[in-house]
Design an enzyme around this catalytic site. Structure first.
Site, mmCIF file in Angstrom:
data_model
loop_
_atom_site.group_PDB
_atom_site.id
_atom_site.type_symbol
_atom_site.label_atom_id
_atom_site.label_comp_id
_atom_site.label_asym_id
_atom_site.label_seq_id
_atom_site.Cartn_x
_atom_site.Cartn_y
_atom_site.Cartn_z
ATOM 1 C CE1 TYR A 1 -3.372 -2.765 -0.041
ATOM 2 C CE2 TYR A 1 -4.460 -1.606 1.940
ATOM 3 C CZ TYR A 1 -4.246 -2.897 0.598
ATOM 4 O OH TYR A 1 -5.396 -3.554 0.424
ATOM 5 C CG ASP B 1 -1.876 -19.766 -1.284
ATOM 6 O OD1 ASP B 1 -1.153 -19.483 -0.578
ATOM 7 O OD2 ASP B 1 -1.798 -20.481 -2.461
ATOM 8 C CG ASP C 1 -12.644 -6.576 4.512
ATOM 9 O OD1 ASP C 1 -12.363 -5.915 5.469
ATOM 10 O OD2 ASP C 1 -13.090 -5.886 3.652
ATOM 11 C CG ASP D 1 -7.392 -4.063 3.052
ATOM 12 O OD1 ASP D 1 -8.421 -4.225 4.028
ATOM 13 O OD2 ASP D 1 -7.256 -3.451 2.115
ATOM 14 C CE LYS E 1 1.918 -17.266 -3.142
ATOM 15 N NZ LYS E 1 1.000 -18.585 -3.052
#
Length: 338
Positions: free
Chosen positions: A124, A206, A234, A230, A173
């Site tokens: 970001y 994942d 959610d 983020d 990751k």
């Protein structure tokens, strides 16, 4: 105690849910005073600025702010107000609890997960953004630092101890993004050794998404980088019934801003049916931060009891027939009776 906080009512449904939240805080007799300041579209219309200097000054002065949802205009070069606030005050830790509440029609009823998201760097930052002249290639850098990774991982472990949690899962990751994500994972492994009393495990992002929807009970505290945090926070909100029950805590060394994670919902603004729970739960987290843990827990219990026993008072999004005000009134009544 007596403490003044900055209050940003926000846009859309913000003033409605903020009004309900402040009435509940007053009923709790927390000794809080409020300095009301503007941000978002309201501030742009009144002051010609999405984030006026007096607002920044008030947050810096009081070191704690309670914030309703804000609207950032789409396009026109406007930067996200939330991102601007996080960077301005170096609010490096974004803490997002996801806890099951009764009557939400969520798919699970035993969720209690805290996502700790690095809030100031990673994807970001949007550094080095460029688009080729032919418009065929877009580039944006991802930058993680040892400092940023260290302080967010350490925050997660310290939070786990403070909250009596037993496990921290670092989500990454590093198998593919070996540099940026690899640095974060290596730092997490190093710091985990300093906390032998807390179980530590690591999970590729994942797989973490799949595990969260298959066996969410295996998670306790999740710590991860900005973009993954983020998304995962959610996802966790979805496990407990949506963003209407999702508080967000933005914590730095010099300031903290507590907010409802959901948007300003202009489609229902003024209708009196907005669910105030996300902001109320953020207020409960704010009370914890201010050292009023008993009052924070009292507020959470009042929300839970209201959702269990006062179904007619709760808002339509969670199956009730009530309004923002009736929901707030029912919680006020329970807080005063407790």
């Amino acid at each position: 105690m007596s403490k003044t906080i900055a209050v940003i009512p926000g846009d859309g449904i913000g003033p409605e849910i903020m009004n309900a939240t402040l009435r509940v805080l007053d009923a709790l007799d927390c000794g809080l005073s409020y300095e009301f300041v503007d941000a978002g579209m309201v501030a742009l219309e009144k002051h010609g600025d999405l984030l006026p200097q007096p607002t920044l000054d008030a947050i810096a002065k009081h070191k704690v702010a309670l914030k309703g949802p804000l609207t950032t205009p789409v396009g026109g070069g406007f930067t996200s107000i939330n991102v601007t606030l996080r960077r301005h005050f170096d609010l490096y830790a974004n803490v997002r609890p996801a806890i099951s509440f009764p009557g939400t029609k969520a798919r699970f009823d035993n969720i209690d997960i805290i996502t700790v998201r690095e809030n100031t760097e990673g994807a970001y930052l949007s550094e080095g953004q460029s688009v080729s002249e032919d418009g065929e290639t877009a580039i944006s850098m991802v930058r993680n630092t040892r400092k940023g990774s260290s302080r967010i991982v350490r925050y997660a472990f310290e939070l786990a101890i403070k909250k009596g949690r037993k496990k921290v899962t670092a989500v990454h990751k590093a198998n593919i993004i070996k540099t940026a994500s690899g640095l974060f994972l290596n730092v997490a492994r190093e710091i985990a050794k300093e906390y032998p009393q807390i179980e530590f495990n690591e999970m590729i992002v994942d797989n973490a998404c799949m595990q969260l929807v298959m066996k969410p009970e295996q998670f306790d505290v999740i710590v991860t980088t900005n973009l993954f945090g983020d998304i995962l926070s959610d996802l966790c909100a979805g496990l407990v019934g949506g963003l209407g029950l999702a508080p967000g805590d933005n914590i730095g060394t010099e300031a903290a801003i507590f907010e409802a994670v959901h948007g300003s919902a202009p489609d229902i603004a003024g209708k009196g049916i907005a669910n105030p729970c996300a902001l109320l739960l953020a207020a409960a987290d704010m009370l914890d931060h201010l050292g009023m843990v008993d009052k924070g827990n009292k507020l959470r219990q009042a929300i839970r009891d209201t959702m269990t026993n006062d179904r007619d008072s709760v808002t339509p999004d969670i199956g009730g027939k009530g309004s923002t005000d009736s929901f707030g009134d029912a919680i006020v009544k329970r807080v005063r009776a407790a």
